[in-house]
Design an enzyme around this catalytic site. Structure first.
Site, PDB file in Angstrom:
ATOM      1  N   ASP A  89       0.811  -1.227   0.000  1.00 34.36           N
ATOM      2  CA  ASP A  89       0.000   0.000   0.000  1.00 34.36           C
ATOM      3  C   ASP A  89       0.840   1.271   0.000  1.00 34.36           C
ATOM      4  OD1 ASP A  89      -2.329  -1.501   0.115  1.00 34.36           O
ATOM      5  OD2 ASP A  89      -2.489  -1.391   2.305  1.00 34.36           O
ATOM      6  N   ARG A 158     -14.691  -4.352  -4.024  1.00 34.36           N
ATOM      7  CA  ARG A 158     -13.965  -3.771  -2.896  1.00 34.36           C
ATOM      8  C   ARG A 158     -14.430  -4.502  -1.653  1.00 34.36           C
ATOM      9  NH1 ARG A 158     -12.474   1.596  -2.210  1.00 34.36           N
ATOM     10  NH2 ARG A 158     -11.548   0.684  -0.361  1.00 34.36           N
ATOM     11  N   CYS A 251       0.219   2.022  -7.044  1.00 33.62           N
ATOM     12  CA  CYS A 251      -0.159   0.664  -6.625  1.00 33.62           C
ATOM     13  C   CYS A 251      -1.472   0.215  -7.256  1.00 33.62           C
ATOM     14  CB  CYS A 251      -0.206   0.542  -5.099  1.00 33.62           C
ATOM     15  SG  CYS A 251      -1.566   1.377  -4.317  1.00 33.62           S
TER      16      CYS A 251
END
Length: 326
Positions: A89, A158, A251
């Site tokens: 992350d 998600r 990312c």
């Protein structure tokens, strides 16, 4: 300076963590290790990040840093002493005021499939709906399916581990793809129906590794946390993240990378770095690898990543990352 008979510092150390089940599990492991090293209590301080509250697709909200900024702000304000991140992350540029004091030994870096009826990827039916929020996974999964002579539909999702697996349990999706490390850390590895070989699906740069961060001026804490550092993991993820940075990809870009240490008997003497970038439909991939001696310094690890990135760019990698703005 402390006199010889002064009592050791027993103030609790404050560890900043995201609130998710996975983040809390990861931070709990680190807290235990720091307690054992210092003899001091460690308190978890739960911090909500933008990435936790936004329901947008990660690629749309920029990906890079959305789970990190609030933790870093808390560090800089002195509200927490150190923070634990999933290394994948972290933006590739490190702020000067903060230091990655430790990158502990890496968990399993692979991606895994959690599919209905215990299916492996090769057993998925033509047209199977496979959930993932990652353009990197979409590119490689679609390419892998093409190699098997079938097509799949990758569906952007998600949510935390339970939410994602829930899509399979409810029958909404045939399968979801997750990180092995995350499932291992929350004790849900029994859900895995297939471990995806890195020969078919390369993980995100730094996947499976944690980063323990504190302020650059806290020399005592840096020294303590440094005891948790694994030099081989640090060299590997530094090379992977250098590749990502040289490709100028965040990312959320469709870039996979993995550095393996190659052993001759018991002696680790070489590092192989593999990288992939592709269009999310899997129609075009640029996949290359390079092998060199194990980096002995940060600069050598950086150079390994840059070298492979240059080769990938020469093969047309840049043109495959234009989808980042989607």
């Amino acid at each position: 300076m402390n006199s010889a008979n002064s009592a050791p510092d027993q103030r609790p150390l404050k560890l900043g963590t995201r609130r998710s089940k996975l983040a809390m599990a990861q931070s709990g492991h680190v807290a235990d290790a720091v307690r054992a090293l210092t003899g001091r209590p460690v308190e978890l301080v739960e911090i909500t990040t933008y990435g936790d509250v936004s329901r947008e697709n990660l690629a749309q909200i920029g990906g890079t840093g959305v789970f990190v900024t609030a933790l870093r702000d808390a560090l800089l304000r002195g509200e927490v002493d150190f923070a634990v991140h999933s290394l994948k992350d972290l933006p590739t540029t490190q702020p000067a005021e903060l230091v990655l004091a430790a990158i502990p030994r890496r968990e399993d870096p692979r991606d895994v499939l959690v599919a209905r009826d215990g299916m492996t990827f090769e057993q998925l039916p033509d047209g199977a709906r496979v959930g993932t929020g990652s353009p990197r996974r979409m590119a490689q999964l679609n390419h892998y399916a093409r190699q098997l002579g079938k097509s799949i539909e990758t569906v952007a999702i998600r949510g935390n581990v339970d939410t994602r697996i829930g899509f399979v349990r409810s029958g909404e999706l045939d399968a979801v793809v997750l990180a092995a490390a995350g499932l291992n850390r929350v004790g849900m590895s029994a859900e895995v129906t297939d471990f995806l070989s890195v020969d078919n699906v390369l993980p995100a740069p730094g996947q499976g590794a944690l980063a323990i961060e504190c302020t650059a001026d806290n020399a005592d804490l840096i020294a303590v946390l440094g005891e948790l550092d694994d030099p081989h993991t640090r060299a590997a993820v530094t090379a992977e993240r250098s590749l990502l940075a040289a490709l100028e990809a965040g990312c959320s870009a469709p870039v996979g990378a993995l550095a393996d240490l190659l052993a001759d008997g018991q002696v680790v003497n070489e590092m192989r770095l593999r990288g992939v970038v592709g269009t999310t439909d899997g129609s075009t991939l640029v996949q290359l690898s390079t092998t060199g001696s194990v980096p002995q310094s940060y600069d050598e690890a950086l150079a390994l990543g840059r070298e492979l990135a240059d080769e990938m760019l020469a093969k047309g990698a840049a043109g495959l990352m234009g989808e980042r703005a989607l």
